[in-house]
Enzyme design. Structure first.
Site, PDB file in Angstrom:
ATOM      1  N   HIS A 118      38.622  24.014  49.973  1.00 52.58           N
ATOM      2  CA  HIS A 118      39.137  25.365  49.711  1.00 52.58           C
ATOM      3  C   HIS A 118      38.482  25.927  48.451  1.00 52.58           C
ATOM      4  O   HIS A 118      37.990  27.056  48.440  1.00 52.58           O
ATOM      5  CB  HIS A 118      40.658  25.323  49.558  1.00 52.58           C
ATOM      6  CG  HIS A 118      41.268  26.576  48.994  1.00 52.58           C
ATOM      7  ND1 HIS A 118      41.311  27.753  49.708  1.00 52.58           N
ATOM      8  CD2 HIS A 118      41.830  26.844  47.790  1.00 52.58           C
ATOM      9  CE1 HIS A 118      41.892  28.694  48.958  1.00 52.58           C
ATOM     10  NE2 HIS A 118      42.203  28.168  47.788  1.00 52.58           N
ATOM     11  N   TRP A 145      37.159  19.787  43.584  1.00 52.35           N
ATOM     12  CA  TRP A 145      35.880  20.496  43.471  1.00 52.35           C
ATOM     13  C   TRP A 145      35.170  20.181  42.165  1.00 52.35           C
ATOM     14  O   TRP A 145      33.964  20.351  42.049  1.00 52.35           O
ATOM     15  CB  TRP A 145      36.078  22.004  43.635  1.00 52.35           C
ATOM     16  CG  TRP A 145      36.493  22.737  42.385  1.00 52.35           C
ATOM     17  CD1 TRP A 145      37.744  22.833  41.889  1.00 52.35           C
ATOM     18  CD2 TRP A 145      35.643  23.463  41.489  1.00 52.35           C
ATOM     19  NE1 TRP A 145      37.740  23.572  40.736  1.00 52.35           N
ATOM     20  CE2 TRP A 145      36.466  23.981  40.470  1.00 52.35           C
ATOM     21  CE3 TRP A 145      34.274  23.740  41.455  1.00 52.35           C
ATOM     22  CZ2 TRP A 145      35.959  24.747  39.420  1.00 52.35           C
ATOM     23  CZ3 TRP A 145      33.779  24.507  40.392  1.00 52.35           C
ATOM     24  CH2 TRP A 145      34.616  24.999  39.401  1.00 52.35           C
ATOM     25  N   SER A 148      19.978  29.380  45.183  1.00 50.41           N
ATOM     26  CA  SER A 148      20.241  30.727  45.688  1.00 50.41           C
ATOM     27  C   SER A 148      20.757  31.629  44.571  1.00 50.41           C
ATOM     28  O   SER A 148      20.278  32.754  44.385  1.00 50.41           O
ATOM     29  CB  SER A 148      21.265  30.634  46.819  1.00 50.41           C
ATOM     30  OG  SER A 148      21.839  31.872  47.068  1.00 50.41           O
ATOM     31  N   HIS A 193      38.400  23.295  26.427  1.00 52.21           N
ATOM     32  CA  HIS A 193      39.838  23.544  26.630  1.00 52.21           C
ATOM     33  C   HIS A 193      40.287  23.086  28.016  1.00 52.21           C
ATOM     34  O   HIS A 193      41.475  23.036  28.288  1.00 52.21           O
ATOM     35  CB  HIS A 193      40.210  25.006  26.355  1.00 52.21           C
ATOM     36  CG  HIS A 193      39.676  26.010  27.331  1.00 52.21           C
ATOM     37  ND1 HIS A 193      39.351  27.284  26.978  1.00 52.21           N
ATOM     38  CD2 HIS A 193      39.431  25.926  28.649  1.00 52.21           C
ATOM     39  CE1 HIS A 193      38.915  27.939  28.036  1.00 52.21           C
ATOM     40  NE2 HIS A 193      38.960  27.141  29.067  1.00 52.21           N
ATOM     41  N   THR A 237      39.019  40.772  25.945  1.00 54.73           N
ATOM     42  CA  THR A 237      39.640  41.003  27.236  1.00 54.73           C
ATOM     43  C   THR A 237      40.753  42.043  27.098  1.00 54.73           C
ATOM     44  O   THR A 237      40.891  42.935  27.943  1.00 54.73           O
ATOM     45  CB  THR A 237      40.207  39.689  27.810  1.00 54.73           C
ATOM     46  OG1 THR A 237      39.200  38.690  27.688  1.00 54.73           O
ATOM     47  CG2 THR A 237      40.579  39.842  29.253  1.00 54.73           C
TER      48      THR A 237
END
Lengths: 538, 307
Positions: free
Chosen positions: A79, A144, A170, A303, A329
């Site tokens: 996933h 993953w 790619s 972190h 941000t």
């Protein structure tokens, strides 16, 4: 610039090749390749989504319900890999391919043949990776992140490593192409500081990609040689260290997070001004904020590793650098909100997704800030709090921005308006169910539920059931998205005007809808007042 | 399903977290409210006054600097708290933990062994010395607000003081393979008197005594005994001392050094000695190594009393 324009000049009167194979497999056209990327991404989104449905179905109730633990672990691993490398990243590359040349007045990407290659590697990479699911011994199931020594126990490691090499090649080629295009092929008068924020965000992202994809390739290659060629990079018995892998991986992994969110910032910075009928507030601050986030993304990797055990000085440094990222941000969020201040707002589907993005991404950002605090991270690391955090950032952040951008530019691509009613149905269903899906996961994490478990303590039952229901309905809502796109491309009767949205500014809206096969064969004459950021004084 | 605060850390960590949560909620609700107000007030067709402002340096600086100062406050608090939390007190009682796919094995200094259970007394600081037999695991007790990854070929430490008797969940937090979700257990916190009774009932051969037996059985004394003809380092007073190495550097002889010297003797060779020690990698499990280390610590120690 002039050279590139004349080079393609003989094609000017040609349309798209009529032969299907020639058009799609041998294409060097940025629009066709962009379309290929977007179709690929949408396919991967549903493949990765179906894996998520398996995960949520298993977690609907405590105890083992439907699948074997190994299969569940394959699903969590796949996933993540499919969504990150198959859905989110190719979607941004597709949007970049389509829109960057149109936004800067270039006839095509700088390196069209390489563009073709960088797309056509991807289906092979994914075939290689997904084929392991059907093989004896099963697919990768070590997460993953592929931490050794666990990942070295897997028989399918080599397949995944080679697939990642291909995806990396790619991405790097795509990034080189985007940098070359933006730096060399802008129409005269399109100064760097007049470029749309989306182009800026992609330029910076492309540098991040070039910097970190080789690092990932190196990390997984070391796994490969550790498993098959007797090296000991990550094996303590041979003088190596499994923690070294985590350092190398997250040196890639953290900039990767921003690779998946900076172009989203770019999209939102296009959509909100258009539907506010007002230029973006603080253009330069927006560009500088993206650049500072990109820089900081290189110095926060550890972190992800507080619980491994780091020296005190390192813990404090990485906590500090991580908290710093919240500042630029925050600047972006406040600027988006201020863009709406004093505007003239309408709420078509792209704008709805953009507004939801601002709120929900902010929630994801703040849960990240909480995880940055070392004492708190030791409690919440590797729990569902982290799962909730990065899904808020990647689903209601990156994926919502991609959906917003899709609705925003779809009429330009296909020449027809999508159904606003069904677009809004898609939005409201998505935004409600995504919160039912992911918000309870914060509570699960606060109660101590670890990640990546197919079976859990009954104490966690209620919130998991709510989350699963939200998951199924969010998944089903995406079928509306598919329907809206198919309808707009093949069945919609409503012609889109050149300037699809009343408040839209920028070169992409000066070409016809649908955009012809070749655009800007001659560089356009740029009038500053047609640009979104034509007059930047401060 | 509120989580009990069962260790001395819990109130501190929760306090920090709740403060940041409150601050963040305030900002999110603020941003949300402002957006809703703008959406209503400035929707097309209203008569609200439209300002042409495109940017404003003062505003940009304000919303850069105010969050910065706030975050630095939280940062300072976290650092202060963390420095206090990460150092175990001197009187912390060691307990040894070996993780393997997929179970937790616990050894108390008195020889008590447990699987997927850990018994500790209320009020006594406990220092867990942990290692893994295979892949990376993570020892996680949510009610204590503590977590520490457990790595192969390395000792990591975790300390806590339980404050409330009861039984609490123990999870493996680091993904460790097929049965990761089943790698869970419980921590039983007991009143000191109950704990003493429990220790009594489960007493076995002390860990150091097990190590001494191993030491003889493996023939370690053949080289390391002072009377031996082989030129090998003396192990008296080794633990806690500083050992000069053949590459000119020095190393503190801690638990990790002792562990590595048994399993990976070529890694750090004591100065003046030939690298002739055979590796016991593959011959000894981590539990045996722990017993040997516990025994070596009793051979005249400079920092800890024999157990």
């Amino acid at each position: 610039m002039a050279h590139a324009a004349t080079h393609d000049h003989h094609d000017e009167h040609h349309g798209a090749p009529s032969n299907f194979f020639t058009r799609w497999f041998m294409s060097t056209n940025h629009k066709d390749i962009g379309t290929l990327y977007l179709i690929f991404s949408l396919t991967a989104f549903f493949v990765g989504g179906s894996f998520a449905m398996v995960i949520r179905a298993e977690l609907f109730k405590p105890g083992m319900q439907l699948v074997q633990p190994y299969f569940f672990n394959e699903m969590t691993t796949m996933h993540a890999l499919v969504m990150i490398f198959g859905a989110i990243m190719p979607a941004f590359v597709g949007l970049g391919n389509w829109m960057i040349p149109l936004m800067i007045g270039a006839p095509d990407m700088a390196l069209p043949r390489m563009n073709n290659l960088s797309f056509w590697i991807l289906p092979f990479a994914f075939a290689l990776m997904l084929s392991t699911l059907f093989m004896h011994g099963g697919g990768p199931a070590g997460g993953w992140t592929m931490y050794p020594p666990l990942s070295l126990q897997s028989d399918s490691l080599a397949y995944v490593v080679f697939a990642i090499h291909l995806m990396g090649i790619s991405s790097i080629m795509g990034a080189i192409n985007i940098i070359a295009t933006i730096l060399n092929m802008r129409a005269p008068g399109m100064d760097l500081l007049k470029m749309p924020v989306f182009v800026w965000s992609w330029l910076i992202t492309a540098f991040l990609l070039i910097a970190v994809m080789p690092v990932l390739a190196g990390a997984v290659t070391m796994l490969l040689t550790d498993k098959y060629f007797g090296t000991s990079f990550f094996n303590a018995a041979g003088g190596g260290d499994p923690v070294l892998y985590q350092h190398v991986f997250w040196f890639f992994g953290h900039p990767e997070v921003y690779i998946m969110i900076l172009p989203a910032f770019g999209i939102i910075s296009e959509v909100i001004p258009t539907f506010s009928r007002k230029p973006i507030f603080g253009y330069k601050a927006m560009v500088f904020a993206i650049a500072s986030i990109a820089f900081l993304s290189f110095i926060v990797w550890a972190h992800h590793m507080f619980a491994v055990g780091l020296p005190l000085g390192a813990e404090i440094f990485f906590m500090y650098a991580t908290m710093l990222i919240a500042v630029p941000t925050g600047v972006k969020v406040f600027n988006w909100v201020s863009t709406m201040w004093g505007g003239s707002l309408t709420f078509e589907t792209p704008m709805l997704f953009a507004i939801a993005f601002v709120i929900l991404f902010t929630i994801g950002g703040f849960s990240g800030l909480m995880l940055a605090l070392v004492p708190a991270d030791f409690q919440y690391h590797d729990t569902y709090f982290v799962v909730a955090h990065f899904h808020y950032v990647l689903v209601t952040g990156a994926a919502f921005a991609i959906m917003s951008g899709t609705y925003y530019w779809l009429p330009k691509w296909c020449g027809h308006m999508y159904s606003e009613f069904w677009g809004k149905m898609h939005f409201w269903n998505s935004v409600v169910w995504v919160n039912v899906l992911f918000f309870p996961q914060h509570f699960l994490g606060l109660a101590g539920m670890p990640r990546r478990i197919p079976d859990y303590n009954v104490a966690f039952a209620n919130f998991n059931m709510i989350s699963s229901i939200g998951g199924f309905l969010f998944g089903a809502s995406q079928l509306i998205f598919l329907g809206v796109i198919i309808h707009a491309v093949f069945f919609s009767k409503k012609k889109a005007p050149d300037r699809v949205w009343e408040g839209a500014r920028g070169l992409e809206w000066t070409v016809p809808s649908p955009a012809p096969h070749h655009t800007f064969a001659l560089p356009p004459v740029i009038h500053d007042d047609e640009l979104a950021h034509g007059h930047v004084e401060d | 399903m509120t989580l009990p605060q069962a260790s001395s850390f819990a109130p501190n960590v929760d306090h920090l977290f709740d403060t940041l949560l409150a601050l963040c909620t305030l900002v999110v609700v603020g941003v949300f409210t402002v957006m809703i107000v703008f959406c209503v007030k400035y929707r097309r067709g209203t008569s609200a006054e439209r300002t042409p402002a495109r940017s404003h340096l003062g505003v940009e600086l304000t919303w850069t600097l105010v969050p910065f100062v706030l975050f630095m406050g939280i940062f300072g608090w976290s650092v202060h708290l963390w420095i206090r939390l990460r150092t175990p007190p001197k009187d912390a009682q060691p307990i040894y933990v070996v993780a393997k796919q997929w179970m937790w094995k616990v050894q108390h200094p008195g020889g008590q062994r447990e699987i997927d259970q850990l018994h500790v007394p209320v009020g006594q600081p406990i220092r867990l010395v942990m290692t893994s037999q295979d892949v990376i695991h993570s020892f996680y007790v949510p009610a204590f607000r503590v977590k520490q990854d457990v790595l192969p070929d390395r000792y990591t430490e975790l300390w806590f003081t339980a404050t409330q008797a009861g039984t609490y969940h123990l999870f493996c937090a680091e993904f460790c393979g097929t049965d990761h979700s089943r790698m869970r257990g419980e921590v039983v916190v007991m009143a000191p008197a109950d704990y003493a009774r429990w220790l009594q009932a489960h007493a076995g051969i002390g860990l150091a005594a097990q190590g001494a037996a191993l030491f003889r059985r493996l023939g370690c004394s053949g080289c390391h005994d002072p009377q031996s003809g082989v030129h090998a380092p003396s192990l008296e007073n080794l633990y806690g001392s500083t050992v000069p190495l053949s590459d000119g550097s020095q190393v503190l002889a801690d638990e990790r050094y002792l562990h590595d010297s048994i399993l990976l003797p070529k890694k750090q060779v004591a100065a003046g000695y030939a690298p002739i020690m055979p590796s016991f990698e593959g011959r000894l499990g981590e539990e045996d190594v722990l017993a040997l280390v516990a025994y070596l610590k009793t051979r005249g120690t400079q920092t800890e009393k024999p157990e």
